[in-house]
Design an enzyme around this catalytic site. Structure first.
Site, mmCIF file in Angstrom:
data_model
loop_
_atom_site.group_PDB
_atom_site.id
_atom_site.type_symbol
_atom_site.label_atom_id
_atom_site.label_comp_id
_atom_site.label_asym_id
_atom_site.label_seq_id
_atom_site.Cartn_x
_atom_site.Cartn_y
_atom_site.Cartn_z
ATOM 1 C CG HIS A 42 -1.654 -1.222 1.497
ATOM 2 N ND1 HIS A 42 -2.727 -1.612 0.724
ATOM 3 C CD2 HIS A 42 -1.503 -2.187 2.442
ATOM 4 C CE1 HIS A 42 -3.209 -2.758 1.183
ATOM 5 N NE2 HIS A 42 -2.474 -3.130 2.216
ATOM 6 C CE1 TYR A 56 -4.075 2.180 11.701
ATOM 7 C CE2 TYR A 56 -4.132 1.832 9.331
ATOM 8 C CZ TYR A 56 -3.425 2.090 10.485
ATOM 9 O OH TYR A 56 -2.075 2.253 10.432
ATOM 10 N NE ARG A 132 -7.546 -5.866 -0.114
ATOM 11 C CZ ARG A 132 -7.012 -5.491 1.045
ATOM 12 N NH1 ARG A 132 -6.988 -4.205 1.370
ATOM 13 N NH2 ARG A 132 -6.503 -6.371 1.890
ATOM 14 C CG ASP A 255 0.250 -6.602 4.842
ATOM 15 O OD1 ASP A 255 -0.625 -6.078 4.130
ATOM 16 O OD2 ASP A 255 0.148 -6.696 6.086
#
Length: 297
Positions: A42, A56, A132, A255
């Site tokens: 990301h 979040y 996604r 990740d």
């Protein structure tokens, strides 16, 4: 060296040795030339508009330049940027990053089901390869509704994938519906079984059966998202996934920047864990290269 019998001349034998050496060298160069692809990362910065209702939001920046540094330092040729959930359906920063990297990166977008086909085409031309569905804490979508049927038809027409983050028990219900639409499916983070049950989770066992479709891929990524004993779980899960899917249907993802786990994780640690998870170098090389057709590199 003893010359072979049955009429093979020294010249013929030498030619055979040279041919074998050339083939071996070609194979070695071919293996060295395989891409190494990080399929899950990301990028973002604090100046971006955040989505309403987000669960979040980070208080730091993870810009494109820093991600590219991680790829270079860890010997990765390519990467895939996944739209963060806290940015919602505004994929503008993702698209900008893809355009700035000349094809080195691909993207996975988050879109509204009623997105116009023209906008899907624009994302496709920018390097987006799928959408996604981050369904953690969300209701399952009604894939039989007209809006979802329309979106999935567009996804299929462009040869995109649908990437899903959801617990394994629900994947066993959701994924077959997507397969019925002819959609290629990618499951995040070992398919997220119940951390208390691990590989014995009935949902995870159902996910293993989906490997027979040959149209589902699983990311062996972020074991820490599978509970405190995530790495031990991953060591037990990987052989089962490899047996069910084949190493050509397994994907690795860093990740990065490990949102909500930044204090304990780094890119290098994530990459090094893969070496301990898949000890065989050729098998590991295949997992790192297998995303190439899926993401159209």
């Amino acid at each position: 060296m003893t010359l072979p019998q049955r009429g093979l001349t020294r010249r013929q034998f030498g030619a055979g040795v040279a041919s074998f050496a050339m083939a071996t060298a070609t194979t070695a160069r071919s293996e060295a030339a395989l891409p190494t692809i990080d399929t899950h990362a990301h990028v973002f910065h604090r100046g971006l508009k955040l989505a309403p209702g987000r669960r979040y939001a980070p208080d730091y920046d993870a810009p494109l330049s820093l991600y590219l540094e991680q790829l270079d330092r860890n010997g990765m040729t390519n990467g895939v940027l996944v739209q963060p959930s806290f940015l919602g359906t505004d994929n503008s920063y993702l698209v900008d990053c893809l355009k700035r990297t000349g094809g080195r990166l691909r993207g996975i977008a988050v879109v509204d089901p009623v997105i116009p086909a023209g906008e899907l085409g624009e994302l496709d031309r920018a390097g987006v390869a799928g959408i996604r569905l981050n369904l953690v804490g969300q209701p399952l979508p009604d894939l039989a509704s007209s809006e979802w049927k329309g979106l999935l038809a567009g996804v299929k027409a462009m040869g995109w994938q649908v990437e899903i983050q959801r617990n394994a028990a629900d994947l066993a219900v959701l994924v077959p519906q997507l397969l019925d639409h002819g959609i290629t499916v990618v499951l995040d983070h070992y398919a997220l079984p119940d951390p208390k049950l691990g590989v014995t989770d009935p949902g995870f066992q159902s996910v293993l059966k989906l490997g027979a479709s040959r149209n589902v891929w699983v990311k062996v990524s972020a074991p820490y998202r599978n509970g405190p004993a995530g790495e031990n779980f991953a060591r037990g899960a990987y052989p089962l996934l490899r047996s069910a899917y084949g190493s050509d249907r397994l994907l690795w993802g860093s990740d990065w920047p490990h949102t909500q786990f930044e204090a304990t994780q780094t890119y290098a640690k994530s990459r090094q864990f893969l070496d301990t998870l898949i000890v065989d170098k050729s098998e590991r090389a295949q997992v790192l290269a297998s995303p190439r057709p899926l993401f159209r590199f």
